[in-house]
Scaffold this active site. Structure first.
Site, short mmCIF file in Angstrom:
data_model
loop_
_atom_site.label_atom_id
_atom_site.label_comp_id
_atom_site.label_asym_id
_atom_site.label_seq_id
_atom_site.Cartn_x
_atom_site.Cartn_y
_atom_site.Cartn_z
N LYS A 251 57.76 125.99 39.77
CA LYS A 251 58.30 124.88 40.55
C LYS A 251 57.93 125.10 42.02
CE LYS A 251 61.59 121.46 40.52
NZ LYS A 251 60.86 120.47 41.22
N GLY A 253 57.75 124.53 46.08
CA GLY A 253 58.80 124.27 47.06
C GLY A 253 58.55 125.02 48.36
N CYS A 260 66.73 139.42 46.06
CA CYS A 260 65.89 140.27 45.21
C CYS A 260 64.39 140.08 45.39
CB CYS A 260 66.27 140.05 43.76
SG CYS A 260 68.02 140.30 43.50
N LYS A 320 69.20 129.10 46.28
CA LYS A 320 68.94 128.32 45.06
C LYS A 320 70.28 127.67 44.68
CE LYS A 320 69.69 131.76 41.44
NZ LYS A 320 69.11 132.42 40.28
C1 UGA Z 1 65.53 137.24 40.47
C2 UGA Z 1 64.85 137.36 39.11
O1 UGA Z 1 64.59 136.06 38.58
C3 UGA Z 1 65.73 138.14 38.13
O2 UGA Z 1 65.06 138.33 36.89
C4 UGA Z 1 66.04 139.52 38.74
O3 UGA Z 1 66.89 140.28 37.90
C5 UGA Z 1 66.73 139.31 40.08
O4 UGA Z 1 65.87 138.54 40.96
C6 UGA Z 1 67.02 140.68 40.66
O5 UGA Z 1 66.09 141.41 40.95
O6 UGA Z 1 68.20 141.05 40.72
P1 UGA Z 1 67.42 135.61 41.46
O7 UGA Z 1 67.18 136.23 42.78
O8 UGA Z 1 68.81 135.40 41.00
O9 UGA Z 1 66.70 136.45 40.29
O10 UGA Z 1 66.78 134.18 41.56
P2 UGA Z 1 65.59 133.37 40.87
O11 UGA Z 1 66.15 132.42 39.90
O12 UGA Z 1 64.55 134.27 40.42
O13 UGA Z 1 65.07 132.54 42.15
C7 UGA Z 1 64.55 133.22 43.28
C8 UGA Z 1 63.97 132.23 44.26
O14 UGA Z 1 62.77 131.65 43.75
C9 UGA Z 1 64.87 131.06 44.63
O15 UGA Z 1 64.81 130.84 46.03
C10 UGA Z 1 64.26 129.88 43.89
O16 UGA Z 1 64.47 128.65 44.55
C11 UGA Z 1 62.78 130.24 43.92
N1 UGA Z 1 62.01 129.64 42.82
C12 UGA Z 1 62.24 129.98 41.54
C13 UGA Z 1 60.99 128.74 43.12
O17 UGA Z 1 60.72 128.42 44.30
N2 UGA Z 1 60.26 128.20 42.09
C14 UGA Z 1 60.49 128.52 40.79
O18 UGA Z 1 59.77 128.00 39.92
C15 UGA Z 1 61.52 129.44 40.51
#
Ligand code: UGA
Length: 430
Positions: A251, A253, A260, A320
């Site tokens: 996605k 953005g 993390c 997020k």
């Molecule tokens: C992330 C990992 O996804 C987990 O597997 C991991 O355990 C965790 O870090 C950690 O190390 O503790 P998290 O930080 O909760 O999890 O969030 P995500 O859902 O991964 O999103 C991270 C960022 O990426 C957000 O700002 C989100 O908006 C962005 N994102 C995510 C995008 O811009 N595009 C996407 O397609 C997905």
């Protein structure tokens, strides 16, 4: 099994609940009495789906208790999970001081054999350093084994991820410790990967770096889409149909934030440097992400030249949706740049935390999304909360001084926007 969890932060609390839900006896310890007293009363200290109910259930079942006293907890338990923070220093190295503080305390209080499990995210090689430190502190090698057991929880779905995740990773040189960990985790019915400490430590960083790489990759393609008039949503969808690629984390953005991904990817780049192994892709991923969050302000400056005294609305502050966490959120950078240029900022976030009010006391925090848009020259969407995705565009147009939206999360319905009379910018939707 009898488990101590040291650190009642995000991951510590989630795994304490998860292990007690699976029938283990858990003592969750934190030196912060305010956190412990709040949790004892059954009040959640973090915003997480399903956590409030489980917190009360587990305490009522007497499978979970909260305490300050590490010595008492260590005496009563067989396995000690260390889940304290490992923040990044300004030079991108990982600050392990909180881990070593616990290790030094454990050296003094362990009297019989314990398994020490490192759940915090730590750079490769840390388990071996911890082992040396315990021995140097005078703890007999017979009295402990160490296991690296990284976590893969996402904020917002952390309990679900823990109880029904994709895998557990167990890194240890001790067969005895591996056997105990197998017993602990086998009831979850999830694949367990047994490996060495170094491999386990690196699996965590590689996973987060790969997720971040997917995001930066799609963001780069999205930027090209804006130039050539292609649509990134359709590209990501079509790429995702290829099973080798998968649709997740494609996605586009204004970049990834949170506690993390940014931290871990910098730490990995630093480890590469330390071992003389330049991680070029990893470093580019960081650079692309830094660039991505500058896009909304660039669009505004192209349009208005001078932002002094102009009302700008920020929709969504969290990194997020479905969390109140603002750590490394692109919104923080955007607000800083706008304030620097004299803009007046109104913002709206349904889960807003008091942390951001302390960082930016000079901006207006609105309780109503449409009020936040009143008199605005532009709205920048930084978080795709459902409420923001479902904006009533007619009302938006009527409330704003200049109907203009920069959709930093590509969350509005493109067809609806096309017919709305709003000037709309996105990240790669043409
Ligand atoms: C992330 C990992 O996804 C987990 O597997 C991991 O355990 C965790 O870090 C950690 O190390 O503790 P998290 O930080 O909760 O999890 O969030 P995500 O859902 O991964 O999103 C991270 C960022 O990426 C957000 O700002 C989100 O908006 C962005 N994102 C995510 C995008 O811009 N595009 C996407 O397609 C997905």
């Amino acid at each position: 099994m009898q488990i101590a969890v040291v650190g009642a932060g995000y991951v510590g609390l989630v795994i304490s609940l998860g292990f007690s839900k699976m029938g283990n006896k858990v003592i969750c310890i934190d030196k912060n009495s305010r956190i412990i007293n709040t949790l004892k009363k059954g009040i959640p200290t973090i915003y997480e789906n399903g956590l409030a109910e489980m917190l009360i259930d587990c305490q009522l079942n007497r499978n979970l208790c909260f305490a300050n006293d590490l010595k008492d907890a260590v005496e009563k338990t067989d396995i000690i999970f260390i889940v304290v923070n490992t923040p990044t220093k300004s030079n991108w190295e990982t600050d392990l001081s909180q881990i070593y503080e616990v290790i030094d305390e454990l050296s003094k209080i362990i009297e019989s054999y314990k398994i020490i499990v490192i759940k915090s995210t730590v750079p490769v090689g840390t388990q071996k350093c911890i082992e040396k430190r315990l021995i140097k502190n005078g703890l007999s090698r017979q009295k402990f084994d160490i296991v690296s057991n990284p976590e893969f929880l996402r904020e917002g779905t952390a309990l679900e991820d823990f109880l029904h995740g994709d895998r557990f990773v167990i890194g240890s040189d001790s067969e005895k410790a591996k056997k105990v960990m197998k017993k602990l985790y086998s009831s979850f019915g999830i694949e367990i990967v047994f490996t060495t400490p170094e491999t386990a430590e690196l699996i965590k960083y590689s996973s987060n770096a790969f997720l971040a790489t997917k995001i930066s990759f799609i963001n780069e393609i999205a930027n090209l889409c804006n130039k050539v008039g292609a649509n990134i949503d359709t590209i990501a969808y079509s790429m995702g149909l290829d099973k080798r690629i998968s649709p997740e984390f494609l996605k586009a953005g204004i970049g990834f934030g949170g506690a993390c991904l940014p931290k871990d990817i910098k730490s990995l780049a630093k480890v590469g440097d330390r071992y003389g192994c330049d991680l070029d892709i990893v470093k580019s991923v960081i650079a692309v992400n830094e660039k991505q969050k500058t896009i909304p302000v660039k669009i505004l400056l192209d349009k208005y030249n001078d932002l002094k005294g102009k009302n700008i609305t920020i929709l969504g502050l969290a990194y997020k949706p479905n969390t109140d966490d603002i750590r490394e959120a692109p919104s923080l950078y955007i607000i800083k740049e706008l304030l620097k240029r004299g803009a007046i900022i109104n913002c709206y976030d349904p889960g807003v935390s008091s942390d951001i009010k302390r960082i930016y006391p000079q901006i207006t925090y609105c309780d109503d999304i449409y009020t936040s848009l009143t008199g605005s020259f532009c709205a920048i969407i930084c978080t795709e909360w459902n409420e923001i995705s479902a904006l009533e565009l007619n009302q938006v147009k009527n409330n704003m001084k200049i109907p203009m939206i920069i959709d930093g999360r590509n969350t509005l319905d493109l067809e609806k926007v096309k017919n709305s009379g709003i000037t709309y910018y996105s990240i790669g939707r043409g």
